[in-house]
Design an enzyme around this catalytic site. Structure first.
Site, PDB file in Angstrom:
ATOM      1  N   HIS A 159       0.833  -1.215   0.000  1.00  0.00           N
ATOM      2  CA  HIS A 159       0.000   0.000   0.000  1.00  0.00           C
ATOM      3  C   HIS A 159       0.863   1.258   0.000  1.00  0.00           C
ATOM      4  O   HIS A 159       0.444   2.298   0.487  1.00  0.00           O
ATOM      5  CB  HIS A 159      -0.950   0.020   1.198  1.00  0.00           C
ATOM      6  CG  HIS A 159      -1.674  -1.274   1.404  1.00  0.00           C
ATOM      7  ND1 HIS A 159      -2.866  -1.578   0.808  1.00  0.00           N
ATOM      8  CD2 HIS A 159      -1.322  -2.386   2.121  1.00  0.00           C
ATOM      9  CE1 HIS A 159      -3.243  -2.801   1.158  1.00  0.00           C
ATOM     10  NE2 HIS A 159      -2.319  -3.329   1.946  1.00  0.00           N
ATOM     11  N   SER A 280      15.037  21.413 -15.956  1.00  0.00           N
ATOM     12  CA  SER A 280      13.823  22.224 -16.052  1.00  0.00           C
ATOM     13  C   SER A 280      14.157  23.507 -16.788  1.00  0.00           C
ATOM     14  O   SER A 280      15.253  24.053 -16.637  1.00  0.00           O
ATOM     15  CB  SER A 280      13.311  22.561 -14.652  1.00  0.00           C
ATOM     16  OG  SER A 280      12.459  23.688 -14.699  1.00  0.00           O
ATOM     17  N   LYS A 286      16.542  21.462 -10.814  1.00  0.00           N
ATOM     18  CA  LYS A 286      15.844  20.201 -11.089  1.00  0.00           C
ATOM     19  C   LYS A 286      16.713  19.150 -11.779  1.00  0.00           C
ATOM     20  O   LYS A 286      17.523  19.455 -12.644  1.00  0.00           O
ATOM     21  CB  LYS A 286      14.604  20.458 -11.965  1.00  0.00           C
ATOM     22  CG  LYS A 286      13.502  21.213 -11.285  1.00  0.00           C
ATOM     23  CD  LYS A 286      12.901  20.506 -10.064  1.00  0.00           C
ATOM     24  CE  LYS A 286      12.030  19.334 -10.451  1.00  0.00           C
ATOM     25  NZ  LYS A 286      10.816  19.753 -11.160  1.00  0.00           N
ATOM     26  N   GLU A 293       9.856   8.278 -16.298  1.00  0.00           N
ATOM     27  CA  GLU A 293       8.475   8.668 -16.599  1.00  0.00           C
ATOM     28  C   GLU A 293       8.038   8.138 -17.958  1.00  0.00           C
ATOM     29  O   GLU A 293       6.895   7.714 -18.155  1.00  0.00           O
ATOM     30  CB  GLU A 293       8.344  10.193 -16.568  1.00  0.00           C
ATOM     31  CG  GLU A 293       8.519  10.777 -15.176  1.00  0.00           C
ATOM     32  CD  GLU A 293       8.626  12.301 -15.211  1.00  0.00           C
ATOM     33  OE1 GLU A 293       7.663  12.975 -14.841  1.00  0.00           O
ATOM     34  OE2 GLU A 293       9.683  12.825 -15.627  1.00  0.00           O
TER      35      GLU A 293
END
Ligand code: ARG
Length: 460
Positions: A159, A280, A286, A293
């Site tokens: 979970h 970024s 970043k 992704e």
């Protein structure tokens, strides 16, 4: 221009419209099949010659012509045009321009319906062989990365809540076995490709008894399709590939999603390699997990490809229908998606820099609550009662903000007489890890066994 190339020269008085030519051309879908089309054409010509349908001189001219067409395509000297309609007509047109009468005999006893699916099976077989190899490469990498980390503790999650202690090796090997099942599925899809449709003709078979077994052997097929109608209508081998590809993409999405989490400051388990990280455009600090992704994002795309092909096949009457040309849209989209993704996955997995300290620090004493309950079982408590006592102890620790082995003895005794013997040493992550000694468990000794099994699977 008369539309000789698409079999209209005799039957039709009028020309095709420009809009129809553009719509009907499948060249953007099938041009990549040209090497297989040439290969299949050579095998077909040899079958025609063996059956006495064409002469040895015809065969020689066709072979020379096909070699010249291949050379012209490779050098860029020959390119198809929409009016050719598809890769098969383009190659036949050029062959006939180059070798005249002999070239015009090549399509005897053949239809584009058995030709296209022969080409696709040949092509896909090679793609699958290559992608299976790439998968094996990823698995070897995971093995190599797992091996030094048998005792590198990290939390296992259920979970997405910290659950119990495991090792980084155990986690990386979980990824290994996911990919092992994908490799199995690719093998099934590969086998499905190995049935030769050529010789089925347009739908019902041929007026020539061509030696299909010899064609199959020459082209590396293992079997001859036993039914001509099925041979030209069947795309199940492509469904099998897309199902395997979708399964792989789903696995990569789950791995990618974990890497995204691990690379966040909140987890801090891993730093991503420069080579596959994004920046970024506005935030200078970043380091974005773009590669991971995109691993996550490939799954819906490939699953949609599977859905697209199944939907194309749905309700289609036998045998060939032009709908079937769309098979290549879905198959090649998945092929290209994985071809772009797999090398990056490799670079990403190879370059992950793990922070062993962060992972160990995340193994707080509450992750050893189950170990404590098991210890209370050893001290004679039924498991349900041990679970209750340990739960109360965890709650007390959370109230006081301490680890359970830091609780004063009086607190322990107040919770249960079974705790009177103390809990020292029970909040040790290494001890907890070593205790996971069931077969397939996280204990280093068991993971060592697992590594051997994994190596065996790769060698089989
Ligand atoms: N280009 C077609 C395909 O990709 C092959 C031609 C099928 N035959 C036909 N009569 N249209 O499936």
């Amino acid at each position: 221009m008369t539309d000789h190339a698409v079999g209209r020269s005799g039957r039709f008085a009028g020309e095709r419209s420009a809009a129809f030519i553009a719509l009907n051309s499948s060249l953007d879908l099938d041009w990549r099949l040209w090497p297989e089309d040439i290969e299949g054409s050579g095998a077909h010509a040899r079958a025609l010659e063996r059956a006495g349908v064409i002469t040895a001189a015809d065969l020689g001219a066709i072979d020379d012509g096909l070699a010249r067409v291949a050379a012209e395509i490779e050098s860029g000297a020959f390119a198809p045009r929409d009016a050719d309609e598809d890769v098969h007509m383009a190659i036949e047109r050029r062959l006939t321009e180059l070798s005249g009468a002999a070239g015009a005999k090549l399509h005897t006893g053949r239809s584009r319906n058995d030709q296209v699916v022969t080409d696709l099976r040949l092509h896909l077989r090679r793609v699958i062989e290559g992608q299976r190899e790439a998968l094996r490469g990823l698995q070897e990498l995971l093995l190599a990365r797992a091996e030094p980390h048998l005792e590198t503790v990290m939390p296992a999650y259920t979970h997405l809540q910290r659950a119990q202690v495991t090792s980084l090796a155990q986690h990386l090997l979980a990824w290994f076995w996911m990919l092992e099942r994908d490799r199995d599925r690719f093998a099934v899809a590969l086998d499905a490709c190995l049935e030769l449709p050529l010789g089925a003709g347009a739908a019902v078979g041929l007026n020539y008894d061509l030696d299909r077994g010899a064609v199959a052997a020459e082209l590396g097929f293992e079997r001859v399709a036993p039914n001509s109608l099925d041979a030209v209508a069947d795309r199940d081998f492509a469904v099998d590939y897309l199902a395997a590809a979708a399964g792989l993409a789903v696995h990569l999405s789950r791995i990618g999603a974990e890497i995204v989490l691990w690379a966040s400051a909140e987890f801090g388990f891993v730093t991503l390699p420069d080579a596959v990280s994004g920046g970024s455009s506005i935030m200078p600090q970043k380091r974005n997990p773009d590669a991971a992704e995109l691993m996550r994002a490939a799954a819906p795309r490939v699953a949609a490809d599977l859905q697209g092909l199944l939907s194309t096949l749905h309700g289609l009457p036998l045998a060939y229908n032009t709908d079937l040309r769309e098979d290549k849209r879905y198959v090649f989209d998945a092929v290209d998606c994985l071809a772009a993704l797999l090398p990056v996955v490799r670079e990403l997995l190879a370059g992950l820099a793990f922070d062993n300290g962060r992972m160990a620090a995340a193994c707080t004493s509450t992750l050893m609550a189950t170990d404590l309950a098991d210890e209370l079982v050893a001290r004679g408590l039924p498991f349900r009662e041990a679970h209750h006592v340990t739960g109360a102890l965890v709650r007390r620790c959370l109230d006081l903000g301490c680890a359970f082995d830091e609780l004063p003895q009086a607190e322990l005794e107040a919770l249960s007489p079974a705790l009177a013997g103390g809990v020292s040493g029970l909040a040790d992550a290494q001890r907890s890890l070593a205790a996971k000694r069931s077969e397939g468990g996280s204990a280093p000794a068991r993971v060592r066994e697992q590594l051997a099994k994994a190596r065996e699977a790769l060698e089989a």
